[in-house]
Design a protein around this motif. Structure first.
Motif, mmCIF file in Angstrom:
data_model
loop_
_atom_site.group_PDB
_atom_site.id
_atom_site.type_symbol
_atom_site.label_atom_id
_atom_site.label_comp_id
_atom_site.label_asym_id
_atom_site.label_seq_id
_atom_site.Cartn_x
_atom_site.Cartn_y
_atom_site.Cartn_z
ATOM 1 N N UNK A 89 5.755 9.501 -2.933
ATOM 2 C CA UNK A 89 5.407 8.127 -2.556
ATOM 3 C C UNK A 89 4.387 8.143 -1.425
ATOM 4 N N UNK A 90 3.284 7.420 -1.609
ATOM 5 C CA UNK A 90 2.252 7.359 -0.568
ATOM 6 C C UNK A 90 2.509 6.202 0.390
ATOM 7 N N UNK A 91 3.105 5.134 -0.149
ATOM 8 C CA UNK A 91 3.239 3.907 0.643
ATOM 9 C C UNK A 91 4.156 4.085 1.854
ATOM 10 N N UNK A 92 4.963 5.145 1.872
ATOM 11 C CA UNK A 92 5.872 5.310 3.013
ATOM 12 C C UNK A 92 5.326 6.313 4.036
ATOM 13 N N UNK A 93 4.115 6.856 3.767
ATOM 14 C CA UNK A 93 3.620 7.919 4.647
ATOM 15 C C UNK A 93 2.954 7.363 5.906
ATOM 16 N N UNK A 94 3.131 8.055 7.043
ATOM 17 C CA UNK A 94 2.359 7.668 8.229
ATOM 18 C C UNK A 94 0.883 8.009 8.008
ATOM 19 N N UNK A 95 0.009 7.364 8.777
ATOM 20 C CA UNK A 95 -1.442 7.443 8.556
ATOM 21 C C UNK A 95 -1.963 8.896 8.473
ATOM 22 N N UNK A 96 -1.431 9.783 9.323
ATOM 23 C CA UNK A 96 -1.946 11.149 9.351
ATOM 24 C C UNK A 96 -1.672 11.878 8.018
ATOM 25 N N UNK A 97 -0.444 11.731 7.546
ATOM 26 C CA UNK A 97 -0.110 12.388 6.266
ATOM 27 C C UNK A 97 -0.848 11.742 5.100
ATOM 28 N N UNK A 98 -1.045 10.438 5.228
ATOM 29 C CA UNK A 98 -1.769 9.734 4.172
ATOM 30 C C UNK A 98 -3.209 10.255 4.077
ATOM 31 N N UNK A 99 -3.820 10.484 5.238
ATOM 32 C CA UNK A 99 -5.197 11.018 5.250
ATOM 33 C C UNK A 99 -5.240 12.353 4.513
ATOM 34 N N UNK A 100 -4.207 13.148 4.722
ATOM 35 C CA UNK A 100 -4.102 14.440 4.056
ATOM 36 C C UNK A 100 -4.018 14.243 2.536
ATOM 37 N N UNK A 101 -3.148 13.321 2.134
ATOM 38 C CA UNK A 101 -2.944 13.050 0.695
ATOM 39 C C UNK A 101 -4.201 12.500 0.035
ATOM 40 N N UNK A 102 -4.994 11.763 0.848
ATOM 41 C CA UNK A 102 -6.221 11.178 0.276
ATOM 42 C C UNK A 102 -7.187 12.256 -0.206
ATOM 43 N N UNK A 103 -7.056 13.468 0.337
ATOM 44 C CA UNK A 103 -7.915 14.553 -0.152
ATOM 45 C C UNK A 103 -7.640 14.852 -1.619
#
Ligand SMILES: Nc1ncnc2c1ncn2[C@@H]1O[C@H](COP(=O)(O)OP(=O)(O)OP(=O)(O)O)[C@@H](O)[C@H]1O
Length: 354
Positions: A89-103
């Protein structure tokens, strides 16, 4: 979350197959605050995109396509609902981890968004450098990617020295630099001429087949969907009006937004020309130049059909022809002509405007 989707029995008679899901949108809604109240742009969108497929999202201008794609990589936060990527799930991630996932999600745009002061090679190196890849490694990977998109000879060219199609190829190479699982394409060919569009679409299909990357294509053009997508969702007024295999939707769209996109490439002809009597859309396998079925029908029934428009499309390697025809006012004669077509497995549907 269940990341497997049961597809049921397929046409070829294969047994139940389980497909892995790459992108799962669950009840996505998005509203933008307005001076008074708010504008609801997406309404409870549920969508599952399989790993390795080319999935199309089509709709008229303002339907909410760009907002939807921006909700997939969370450049836009949905007001409600959850987004999953490859089971997480991306919607529950904090901004830093989300930036990582965006890669894991590359994106290309209509206007390319290249850095004009950098060469093609430097543009592709850029995302690698900011994610900490050493210069030499970044350069080697960028060269490899530019070669893959057919620009191996133009590494040193600046965007201003490249054509639109070449700029989009650089943007594709740049989007692939971080080895994403998904490539999101937002109107990626809308600024290109038909020949260049065909080349870029072929490249995307090739990348999908060679690298196994899941591709999401956002467009307002049905021809783009027909060219490369396996499945398509038709978005209308922030909702999914219709979703299915591209061939299935081309042959028999079930909803009004679907019919407008398939029959008229999105033009609202109804408003332009008004309703017409006794008009039908006929779909032939094998294109319209093969078997002269319409000619046969006219000879057999001794009556004339007025041919209003026609074209041929290649869907998933098979040729289909579609025609808009107008049949005589005499109901008995019309039925005889329709029966002739249906007996020959031509799909026929009455339309009220052409
Ligand atoms: N940041 C925003 N703030 C307010 N309204 C927005 C914002 N982004 C989009 N909208 C509105 O949301 C609606 C859908 O826009 P969106 O760009 O998603 O549609 P679209 O289907 O991509 O259309 P087009 O192909 O014309 O870009 C439009 O009415 C638009 O004005």
């Amino acid at each position: 979350m269940d990341i497997f989707l049961k597809l049921g029995k397929r046409k070829g008679g294969k047994d139940m197959e389980k497909k892995e899901i790459m992108i799962h949108l669950e009840g996505i809604s998005k509203s933008f605050p307005q001076k008074r109240g708010s504008l609801e742009v997406l309404k409870e969108i549920d969508l599952q995109i399989e790993k390795g497929e080319v999935f199309g999202i089509i709709g008229m201008s303002g339907a909410g396509k760009s907002t939807l794609v921006r909700c997939i990589n969370l450049l836009e936060r949905p007001t409600k609902g959850r987004v999953y990527l490859d089971g997480a799930e991306l919607t529950c991630l904090p901004e830093k981890e989300l930036r990582q996932q965006r890669h894991s999600m590359g994106m290309i745009f209509q206007q390319f968004h290249l850095l004009m002061q950098r060469t093609a090679l430097e543009n592709v190196c850029f995302p690698l450098e900011i994610s900490g890849v050493p210069k030499e490694m970044a350069r080697a990977r960028a060269e490899e990617l530019l070669d893959l998109v057919g620009l191996g000879e133009r590494l040193g060219a600046y965007p201003s020295q490249l054509s639109g199609g070449q700029k989009q190829r650089v943007a594709i190479a740049r989007a692939l630099a971080t080895e994403p699982k998904v490539l999101l394409c937002d109107e990626a060919t809308s600024a290109l001429d038909p020949n260049t569009t065909a080349g870029v679409l072929r490249l995307l299909k090739d990348i999908n087949e060679r690298l196994g990357i899941t591709i999401v294509v956002i467009t307002h053009e049905m021809s783009v969907i027909q060219e490369i997508c396996n499945r398509v969702a038709i978005i209308d007024d922030g909702q999914i009006a219709e979703m299915g295999g591209v061939e299935e939707i081309f042959r028999a769209p079930k909803t009004q937004p679907g019919r407008e996109l398939v029959y008229h490439e999105g033009a609202r002809r109804e408003a332009l020309e008004g309703p017409m009597e006794n008009c039908y859309r006929v779909v032939f396998r094998g294109g319209i130049s093969g078997d002269p079925i319409l000619g046969g029908m006219m000879v057999e029934c001794n009556a004339v059909a007025n041919i209003l428009s026609g074209n041929t499309r290649m869907l998933d390697g098979r040729v289909y022809g579609q025609m808009m025809i107008q049949l005589p006012e005499d109901k008995e004669m019309r039925e005889k002509m329709l029966a002739y077509l249906r007996e020959r497995e031509v799909e026929v549907e009455e339309v009220h405007y052409v």
